[in-house]
Design a protein around this motif. Structure first.
Motif, PDB file in Angstrom:
ATOM      1  N   ARG A 252       0.839  -1.197   0.000  1.00 45.18           N
ATOM      2  CA  ARG A 252       0.000   0.000   0.000  1.00 45.18           C
ATOM      3  C   ARG A 252       0.880   1.256   0.000  1.00 45.18           C
ATOM      4  N   ALA A 253       1.902   1.244   0.862  1.00 49.66           N
ATOM      5  CA  ALA A 253       2.791   2.411   0.960  1.00 49.66           C
ATOM      6  C   ALA A 253       3.509   2.648  -0.367  1.00 49.66           C
ATOM      7  N   ALA A 254       4.014   1.565  -0.963  1.00 48.45           N
ATOM      8  CA  ALA A 254       4.735   1.697  -2.231  1.00 48.45           C
ATOM      9  C   ALA A 254       3.805   2.206  -3.324  1.00 48.45           C
ATOM     10  N   LEU A 257       3.195   5.898  -2.805  1.00 43.84           N
ATOM     11  CA  LEU A 257       4.391   6.659  -3.183  1.00 43.84           C
ATOM     12  C   LEU A 257       4.482   6.817  -4.695  1.00 43.84           C
ATOM     13  N   LEU A 258       4.160   5.740  -5.414  1.00 46.30           N
ATOM     14  CA  LEU A 258       4.347   5.742  -6.860  1.00 46.30           C
ATOM     15  C   LEU A 258       3.067   6.092  -7.621  1.00 46.30           C
ATOM     16  N   GLY A 259       1.992   6.368  -6.876  1.00 48.29           N
ATOM     17  CA  GLY A 259       0.747   6.750  -7.535  1.00 48.29           C
ATOM     18  C   GLY A 259       0.088   5.620  -8.297  1.00 48.29           C
ATOM     19  N   LEU A 260       0.194   4.398  -7.761  1.00 52.01           N
ATOM     20  CA  LEU A 260      -0.391   3.241  -8.452  1.00 52.01           C
ATOM     21  C   LEU A 260      -1.592   2.721  -7.683  1.00 52.01           C
ATOM     22  N   ILE A 263      -5.080  -2.587  -7.490  1.00 52.32           N
ATOM     23  CA  ILE A 263      -5.947  -3.496  -8.258  1.00 52.32           C
ATOM     24  C   ILE A 263      -5.446  -3.706  -9.684  1.00 52.32           C
ATOM     25  N   TYR A 264      -4.486  -2.891 -10.111  1.00 49.67           N
ATOM     26  CA  TYR A 264      -3.905  -3.087 -11.445  1.00 49.67           C
ATOM     27  C   TYR A 264      -2.522  -3.731 -11.396  1.00 49.67           C
ATOM     28  N   VAL A 265      -2.031  -3.998 -10.201  1.00 49.32           N
ATOM     29  CA  VAL A 265      -0.662  -4.488 -10.060  1.00 49.32           C
ATOM     30  C   VAL A 265      -0.651  -6.025 -10.092  1.00 49.32           C
TER      31      VAL A 265
END
Lengths: 334, 334
Positions: A252-254, A257-260, A263-265
């Motif tokens: 969640r934190a990552a 941070l990266l604006g992702l 649910i798409y990862v």
């Protein structure tokens, strides 16, 4: 043995044979593979499943796995998602000239371990070598064959209105592990790929109910894309609830941070199931007994309205339409 | 549709689906592939053969074929060399970002044509895209499944002293076609790859005698390497006669120019068979009726002496030991 892969290792001649005899065969040996004929022979009466995947993940070693483990688990999972018990895999490697043989051996060892854990045998293979600069280190293809027990009919086209949607655990772990490794990001909780074979989890689910409608591992494109595939293939709507979807703290934190959006990862050790409403609770209870299903949860349901559309009730209240991934979030994730 | 392949075509998301729906499915469609599940399902009672090959040939278009035709024929042939009737193929593409979609479509059309000619269906597939410079245009993996009729037991380990060695036609055509294309060489007779599916030829041979001992297509490493494989696997000697081995005039000229020995040059539409002495003449007669066997000939025999060794009686008289190819004659030949 030379320390780096030479073009001649792909020639089909002496060095090719050396590579097979010194690296692949000793680690992966079984009577079918050891025949060294052009194809492997097996008996398998009944309904079979057949799948293929090429793996181009970069980096080839990452927290929680490597390209070899990924190739075995990914293909085992593709078979499992049809309800098949994986039996046999093929293994084909495209190797860049200059790749270290020690690294190749490390990957073949990892393939061996993953195959043993999943209970599958590698029964046929192929190696190609391309000039330096014409591939990036190592690409692997694994194709697989599994046997489908009678009475099982799982397909992305089988979702029906009223069905429940089950997710086996946290999402985004594989994608964020690769991304953080690649970008050199460090978090308090180190990110680790969820790369795992799910065939035993699926077998346990099928013990509870052979009537599982859809099953898929949300790899590239993530949970959102898998649900959209189900909605399109089955011509149904799907509604999920954001706060039911487990996401590990570090992921969640990552993502923030990266604006992702997690649910798409990509995931490599998770599954999404669509099952009859009466079966959902007992299937989830069984899944929680397996280490790969400990955080299993019902995350939504199938509707007759809006066929082809996936909607998510957000934590903040309003619903939003969840489309497939458009564009490329992260190249070479698997 | 965008004109060049983008990284997002490998994302698993929208563009990936577009590519499958617009290029692969319309050309290769069949009910099993059209399910678009993670693996394909089929019924195939009995003994099956399973094989895999990755294709990295450069250039991807060459006289007599392209990487798509080669991938279908190569995998069909690997199945045929076990006496299997090829049934199903998988198709996995690793595409370099920027590759032209028109070229991809041309190759998928060629795959379609080759699959139809061989009578096989592509029933499952996968596409990956890597960044520009991380692969060379296009690599293809095809894995295949075939069914082995009862009573057939073909293996490189089955050669026996006294057996005859049959070659189906001229050697070196594929390798020299690729090499002359790559080097920009021109000859009076243009060189053309022999790339072809041999399953029908093999079926005709098995009609004459189901007791074929060994069968292999001499691809990388050429005729010499295949014979060495038989000699090692069967622990026998093999003696061949140089003047029985057909070589096309253009191939002979190109080999002389480049200082190559055609027995080491790759073929993609030829086979070597080892059969009982009493069967050899009638099998050759049958082969000559097939366009891929018109120049079939008995080129030598299996001996009990010198197990593991291949010897060639040269045109000039003396015999010489023929080893496997050592080193790399020509990278990325298939």
């Amino acid at each position: 043995m030379n320390e780096a892969i030479l073009l001649a290792h792909g020639s089909g001649g002496k060095l090719s044979h050396d590579l097979v005899e010194k690296i692949f065969l000793p680690l992966l040996t079984n009577p079918m593979l050891a025949r060294l004929d052009d194809s492997a022979v097996f008996e398998a009466p009944g309904r079979l499943a057949f799948t293929t995947d090429s793996y181009v993940v970069q980096p080839i070693f990452f927290p929680g796995g490597d390209i070899g483990k990924l190739a075995v688990c990914g293909t085992v999972n593709d078979l499992s998602m049809n309800g098949a018990s994986p039996l046999y895999l093929s293994l084909s490697a495209i190797i860049e000239e200059g790749f270290l043989i020690a690294e190749l051996e490390r990957i073949v060892r990892s393939i061996k371990a993953a195959a043993e854990e999943a209970g599958v045998s590698i029964i046929t293979g192929d190696t190609k070598v391309v000039n330096k600069g014409q591939a990036d280190k190592l690409f692997i293809n694994t194709s697989g064959i599994g046997i489908i027990p009678s009475g099982i009919d799982i397909s992305g086209a089988n979702a029906r209105a009223g069905d429940k949607v089950i997710l086996s655990g946290t999402i985004g772990d594989h994608g964020m592990a690769i991304m953080s490794q690649r970008e050199g990001l460090r978090f308090e909780t180190p990110l680790k790929s969820d790369c795992a074979s799910l065939n035993k989890l699926v077998a346990q689910m099928l013990e509870v109910s052979p009537d599982i409608h859809c099953l898929r591992d949300p790899t590239r494109g993530g949970l959102a894309t898998t649900l959209n595939e189900f909605a399109r293939q089955s011509r149904v709507g799907i509604v999920i609830e954001e706060d039911k979807i487990p996401v590990a703290e570090g992921v969640r934190a990552a993502c923030e941070l990266l604006g992702l959006d997690p649910i798409y990862v990509a995931n490599e050790g998770k599954l999404v199931a669509v099952v009859a409403p009466g079966d959902a609770a007992k299937i989830v209870a069984k899944m929680k007994q397996n280490k790969h299903g400990r955080k299993a949860a019902i995350i939504g349901e199938v509707t007759a309205e809006h066929p082809g559309r996936v909607t998510m009730k957000t934590k903040l209240g309003p619903s939003r339409v969840i489309d497939m991934l458009s564009g490329e979030l992260l190249p070479r994730i698997c």
